[in-house]
Design a protein around this motif. Structure first.
Motif: not given
Length: 805
Positions: A177-197
């Motif tokens: 992935g690094e050869r095409t500029g794909m650099i991993n970073s921190k995942d950010l999570a949030s909960y959507d209670p209206l749609n249970n997801r």
């Protein structure tokens, strides 16, 4: 039921009164669609080994027990989980249920069941009256996976449970992935209670994964990372569920993602969440229909089953990546991308199984990337799903691609297809000789199929596949009215055939040489081979190699020569392509038997472990958790080559014996699938395995050899003695569909041939003198003769041919 578990259930009934519980939507359940479908059960001994649920836009890899341990070596510990190429979405998930104050993890399933379009895990919940089944499938053309838990209450009382769902996001790029500029970073999570997801985003990239259910849940506010993977997020959600007496509660979970945007991820999630049953109905119908092409029935049920499921395996390995293309990848979990060499074997098998669509798209993909990368006809070796090329191509892969083009053309008769690729055929042959043949002797230098350090001189497989490429290119040129070019190619093919049968043949060893090299090159390789054999504890090989070493040191000749050293499987490629002289072939076939075991052919003959081979074994268990290695392995591809070689020289009984050996690997560890390394190592599902079945069964045992561009079919059945009856139905070639069945009696064999087109010629052939009496549709006829072949012409849409000894 144990008293403790009974008490938990009773306490639960008392204290859960007054709570509002989630309700399942059985109308959109995928569970009923798994009923009355082909399935194969796993073995308890392999419940802790990998499985996959695959679609063309996403796949899921975990263990058959329902867990998601870190898997893989290509990107260490990252090849399992849920992938939507060119990104990974999740490491996986884990569920558990709580009844009262006792929690039961759902990570140790009792049984695994595989289906052509999905799978199932079966759990017991202690000694409670609950049992749980987990189903999953991946829809076509949608990057999502639908998981559904069927929670059955077999008691006469209502039971309330808490269902816990822990999910681990891991949004990250594919290998290279690094050869095409794909650099991993921190995942950010949030909960959507209206749609249970849950909605999770990679903080620096537009990569998203969304997961949730239709049931209202309580999301934990505590979000954390896996200890060894700081960029991941771990989220937990709890669902309070009431299960009526003697009923089933269906709890679905939808996981979907996007490598482009949040809006696209939501769209994918919503579509799958709302129409899962409809999407599975469509996929189930399409996948099961794959077996309606080249549909096989034999008196050997095991081979019939494997033949069918390898069609499904090829579907599991089909990836459609936006901006790259659609094609069959090499294998799961560690090779979910494309290889030039692998594809040549795989697609030769698939074109005989009616997969013109997948064959065409796969060829287009590897050709486009090769043209972009090389532009000179050279076919790339390995390309990741982000389009990054790891290796621009080993020498053998370009000739193999050329022969693949001719083979596909023979099956389709598609002139536009041939015109599209013929310029690359010309460029490729020019590249092979102008850039890889320094001494101008027509034998290219460079790496072939064997990835052993130092094996880059004149290799036997490179020579054999180059010879066949020139012979096939000559036919292409003549068809396209390029007579002078065709003549030139055929002359080169004839010269190469002679060189292979003289320069590479080593009479004292009854074998073709692994390579042609100088004395100093050979001595270096011998030293390495001795270390290899000694490390494996193969004293017989060490002794043999030291003898070769002594002979080589004493040799005063200065010319390059052929060396039989490793006994690599590729020494049999001249037999696979059919250019070996008959007496040489029989000697070589008999020599090759020494380097096999109960599962098939060794990749490298000097790796043969005589002690281990005395009994059936698990290769995975013998290697343990050491670094991944192909040393000491028996593989399906070398065995496929040997099967084809045996048939080429009129030995169908030996060929079938090898087919039965390779067939032991089918379902050995993963039901419905066949590992790359026999019987249970490497890729759990491997594309080129179809070469061991499609090529020998369709083209050799049944003898189906179309020339669709001439609207002609040659039928030359070559049946092993143990096959007494069988049928191959709806074999597609050009505008025609052909069916062939056979039935043997004590002194005769009857073939019934049917075709749907009325403008095709069928030539039915058998070796001259094999049968005394020939009848067609009840009328005795005298067959025509050509060289050592007797043949008749089938002029009707159907014919019954009876041959009597």
């Amino acid at each position: 039921m144990r008293k403790l578990d009974q008490l938990i259930v009773l306490i639960t009934l008392v204290f859960f009164n007054g709570i509002i519980y989630g309700q399942s939507n059985a109308n959109n359940s995928i569970v009923p669609l798994f009923k009355q479908a082909p399935s194969l059960k796993g073995k308890p001994a392999f419940i802790g080994t990998p499985f996959n649920t695959a679609g063309d836009k996403l796949y899921l890899i975990g263990h058959q027990d329902g867990s998601f341990p870190d898997l893989g070596w290509h990107v260490k510990d990252e090849m399992g989980g849920i992938w939507h190429h060119p990104i990974k979405l999740m490491d996986g998930f884990e569920a558990s249920i709580t009844i009262g104050d006792k929690t039961y993890p759902l990570n140790k399933a009792d049984m695994f069941v595989n289906y052509p379009f999905g799978n199932k895990h079966i759990y017991t919940v202690g000694s409670t009256p609950l049992s749980i089944e987990r189903y999953q499938f991946v829809p076509d053309q949608l990057p999502g996976v639908q998981i559904e838990y069927a929670i059955k209450n077999s008691s006469n009382q209502t039971i309330q449970i808490q269902f816990h769902f822990e999910a681990v996001s891991n949004l990250m790029p594919v290998w290279l992935g690094e050869r095409t500029g794909m650099i991993n970073s921190k995942d950010l999570a949030s909960y959507d209670p209206l749609n249970n997801r849950w909605i999770v985003k990679d903080s620096l990239n537009p990569w998203y994964v969304i997961y949730g259910t239709t049931v209202k849940g309580d999301a934990s506010q505590m979000i954390y990372s896996k200890k060894n993977k700081p960029n991941t997020t771990v989220s937990n959600t709890t669902y309070k569920i009431e299960i009526k007496p003697n009923s089933i509660f269906y709890l679905p979970f939808t996981i979907a993602g996007s490598a482009k945007s949040k809006e696209q991820a939501i769209l994918h999630y919503t579509q799958l969440n709302n129409t899962a049953a409809e999407l599975l109905t469509t996929k189930k119908k399409r996948v099961l229909n794959l077996n309606n092409f080249a549909r096989l029935t034999l008196n050997d049920h095991a081979i019939t089953t494997s033949f069918e499921w390898l069609k499904y395996n090829s579907d599991w390995l089909t990836l459609d990546v936006d901006g790259i293309g659609r094609g069959v990848v090499a294998g799961l979990p560690d090779y979910p991308w494309w290889f030039g060499g692998d594809m040549a074997y795989t697609l030769k098998g698939l074109i005989a199984l009616g997969r013109k669509d997948l064959v065409y798209s796969s060829i287009d993909l590897i050709h486009r990337i090769s043209e972009k990368t090389n532009g000179n006809g050279r076919i790339v070796h390995e390309v990741s799903t982000n389009g990054a090329v790891f290796n621009p191509g080993n020498v053998n892969e370009t000739p193999q691609f050329i022969s693949l083009i001719w083979e596909v053309f023979c099956w389709t008769g598609d002139r536009e297809f041939l015109l599209k690729y013929f310029p690359s055929v010309v460029k490729g042959l020019n590249w092979v000789l102008t850039e890889n043949d320094a001494d101008k002797n027509l034998l290219p230098d460079g790496a072939g199929m064997m990835e052993i350090h130092g094996l880059t001189s004149e290799m036997i497989d490179v020579a054999a596949y180059t010879q066949k490429a020139f012979a096939d290119a000559a036919k292409m040129a003549l068809y396209l009215n390029q007579d002078s070019l065709g003549k030139d190619y055929q002359q080169k093919a004839d010269l190469l055939k002679d060189k292979i049968n003289t320069k590479f043949w080593v009479e004292k060893d009854h074998s073709y040489a692994d390579f042609i090299a100088t004395k100093s090159q050979a001595l270096h390789l011998i030293e390495d081979a001795i270390v290899r054999a000694d490390t494996l504890g193969n004293s017989w090989a060490v002794t043999a190699l030291k003898q070769i070493q002594s002979q080589t040191l004493a040799d005063t000749a200065t010319n390059n020569k052929g060396f039989v050293m490793h006994h690599n499987w590729v020494v049999n490629t001249p037999l696979e392509t059919g250019i070996a002289e008959k007496d040489q072939a029989i000697k070589a076939l008999n020599t090759a038997k020494r380097f096999s075991n109960g599962f098939g052919m060794y990749v490298t003959g000097i790796d043969k472990n005589e002690k281990r081979d005395l009994q059936e074994y698990s290769y995975a268990a013998s290697v343990g958790k050491n670094d991944f290695t192909y040393t000491g392995t028996v593989m399906t591809l070398p065995t496929a080559v040997q099967i084809i070689a045996e048939n080429n020289y009129g030995r169908p009984n030996e060929a079938f014996n090898l087919l039965k050996r390779v067939d032991k690997t089918f379902g050995y560890a993963l039901p419905g699938s066949m590992y790359e390394v026999s019987p249970d190592y490497g890729m759990m599902t491997q594309a080129w395995n179809v070469y061991a079945y499609g090529e020998p069964i369709v083209k050799q045992f049944f003898g189906i050899q179309p020339q669709a561009y001439k609207k002609q079919l040659t039928l030359s059945p070559l049946l092993p003695s143990v096959l007494t009856n069988g049928k191959l139905d709806n074999v597609i070639m050009g505008n025609n569909s052909v069916s062939v069945d056979f039935k043997k009696t004590s002194n005769a064999i009857t073939f019934t041939v049917k075709q749907t087109a009325n403008d095709w010629d069928i030539l039915f052939e058998q070796p001259a003198g094999k049968y005394k009496i020939w009848t067609i549709n009840g009328k005795r006829i005298k067959p025509m003769q050509k060289d050592d072949i007797s043949y008749i012409r089938v002029e009707n849409a159907s014919a019954k041919i009876e041959l009597t000894n």
